[in-house]
Design a protein around this motif. Sequence first.
Motif: not given
Length: 365
Positions: A108-109, A111-116
Amino acid sequence: MAPKPGEMLHLRGNALNAGDPVALPLTQSSMYHLPGAPDGLATYGRVDNPTWVHLEHVLAHLEDAPCLVFPSGMGAISAALFATIKAGSRILIPSDGYYVTRVLADRFLSGLGVSVTERPTTGFTEGGFEGFDVVFVESPSNPGLDMMDLPAITQSVRAAGGITIADNTTMTPLGQRPLDLGVDVVVASDTKAMGGHSDLLMGHVSSRNPQIMERVEEWRKVSGAIPGPHEAWLLHRGLETLDVRFDRMCASAQVLAERLADHPAVKAIRYPGLPSDPAHALAKAQTTRFGFLLSITLDSEDKAETFINACPMLRPATSFGGVHSSAERRARWGDDVDPAFIRLSVGCEPVEELCQAINDSLNAL
């Protein structure tokens, strides 16, 4: 500041008027009587509930910081993350921590433009913390029980311009105080030891940063991630016995770990309270107790399943922290552990009865 469980028990009582009920009332209402301007009043069930208010007062006493409650531990983790990240943010999470946190980040994160980015607990500092907006930590890790040097990590993250969020589910505020160790935000699943009776789902977020807590509260309000008042009431009741339950569970876990360490059926054991454990030095420095979770690894998956299912004083169940001791093979959920690795949550049974039942079940393998 160390929590004062005795004082917590009387937070409500010392504010009562004559004739008020000693037990916390359960407010089960979605609407409030609102003639005229609603300023300063409870307005709507998604925003306000008197049962939450007192529960949060008690939790704030334990954490020595403002608290907000959520309908599950993942509800609390989600709120803390969504309150502190945005598109373009970089977050760092443990690769061997609670797997649902990783699922949230990956599915989820990201896919929202957050780099994990993921790192193992024992190598968490390798590569430094420059460029990370949020560093999510879990110590001890679940289920491996490895630990991080929280003061050193929080200092490094702050120097690099980021914030830290710590999942303190396994230790509770009575066993470890991440905010006092420099962590910015604490999250926890109160489904576990805080509630203690395996009959509710709840979580909380705590921070001494008012801007973060304002965002967390706004997230709860607009997302609708609210706890039910009955669950809040149950958690409040559970907290009233947390001190005695946690003391019994940790003391029993120490006894059990020391005995299991010498059992021939046990190939490996992890418990931070054992001097030989890799996490012992950090646990001794950072925690007030060594916790109620331990792990053992047996010879095979079949033996692990037989042991879990045959022992009369172990509930074969996921989750942990209840009054009943429980156990499970964590590999069945995809954790990167030996197929015969067992996470064992020590409950409130008399320790000699518990040790005897576990010993007998291991001997019968």
